[in-house]
Design a protein around this motif. Structure first.
Motif, PDB file in Angstrom:
ATOM      1  N   HIS A  62       0.827  -1.209   0.000  1.00 18.07           N
ATOM      2  CA  HIS A  62       0.000   0.000   0.000  1.00 18.07           C
ATOM      3  C   HIS A  62       0.861   1.259   0.000  1.00 18.07           C
ATOM      4  O   HIS A  62       0.554   2.221  -0.721  1.00 18.07           O
ATOM      5  CB  HIS A  62      -0.959  -0.011   1.185  1.00 18.07           C
ATOM      6  N   VAL A  72      -1.693  -0.318 -10.510  1.00 19.36           N
ATOM      7  CA  VAL A  72      -0.606  -0.814  -9.666  1.00 19.36           C
ATOM      8  C   VAL A  72      -1.085  -2.028  -8.875  1.00 19.36           C
ATOM      9  O   VAL A  72      -1.832  -1.911  -7.908  1.00 19.36           O
ATOM     10  CB  VAL A  72      -0.104   0.281  -8.703  1.00 19.36           C
ATOM     11  N   THR A  73      -0.657  -3.210  -9.338  1.00 28.62           N
ATOM     12  CA  THR A  73      -0.960  -4.455  -8.644  1.00 28.62           C
ATOM     13  C   THR A  73       0.365  -5.156  -8.368  1.00 28.62           C
ATOM     14  O   THR A  73       1.415  -4.754  -8.900  1.00 28.62           O
ATOM     15  CB  THR A  73      -1.843  -5.386  -9.499  1.00 28.62           C
ATOM     16  N   ARG A  98       2.379   1.466  -3.517  1.00 31.02           N
ATOM     17  CA  ARG A  98       1.381   1.895  -4.501  1.00 31.02           C
ATOM     18  C   ARG A  98       1.147   3.396  -4.385  1.00 31.02           C
ATOM     19  O   ARG A  98       1.124   4.102  -5.398  1.00 31.02           O
ATOM     20  CB  ARG A  98       0.074   1.131  -4.303  1.00 31.02           C
ATOM     21  N   ALA A 147      -3.999   4.375  -9.558  1.00 30.83           N
ATOM     22  CA  ALA A 147      -3.818   3.356  -8.518  1.00 30.83           C
ATOM     23  C   ALA A 147      -4.315   1.984  -8.971  1.00 30.83           C
ATOM     24  O   ALA A 147      -3.770   0.955  -8.567  1.00 30.83           O
ATOM     25  CB  ALA A 147      -4.511   3.779  -7.230  1.00 30.83           C
ATOM     26  N   VAL A 166       5.924  -5.080  -9.251  1.00 26.68           N
ATOM     27  CA  VAL A 166       5.666  -4.402  -7.984  1.00 26.68           C
ATOM     28  C   VAL A 166       5.861  -5.394  -6.839  1.00 26.68           C
ATOM     29  O   VAL A 166       6.433  -5.068  -5.802  1.00 26.68           O
ATOM     30  CB  VAL A 166       4.240  -3.795  -7.978  1.00 26.68           C
TER      31      VAL A 166
END
Length: 84
Positions: free
Chosen positions: A9, A26-27, A12, A23, A69
């Motif tokens: 979190h 973004v995974t 991100r 947002a 990520v």
């Protein structure tokens, strides 16, 4: 920033703030370079941001191996766990 979820979190939010990303894009599976279009200069900015957040710097050599990520989350998790 202790759990992987907390790290995700925070990461991100940083990606959204630093690179003006949506947002939803973004995974954990998002590829930094292909999906999020982060270049090498952006990667340096991201490393610097992580250092400011954690007080620890990810080695450039380690960052070269990250692609997603999720990879960054794991690298930061290892970094904060090693310091604990």
């Amino acid at each position: 920033m202790q759990t992987r979820d907390d790290i995700f979190h925070t990461l991100r939010d940083a990606l959204v703030e630093l690179f003006e990303l949506d947002a939803d894009r973004v995974t954990l599976e998002s590829n930094l370079y292909q999906d999020l279009e982060i270049d090498s200069i952006d990667a340096v900015d991201l490393i610097d941001h992580i250092k400011r957040q954690t007080g620890k710097k990810i080695a450039a050599e380690e960052f070269k191996s990250v692609r997603t990520v999720g990879d960054v989350v794991e690298a930061v998790y290892r970094l904060v766990q090693a310091a604990a």
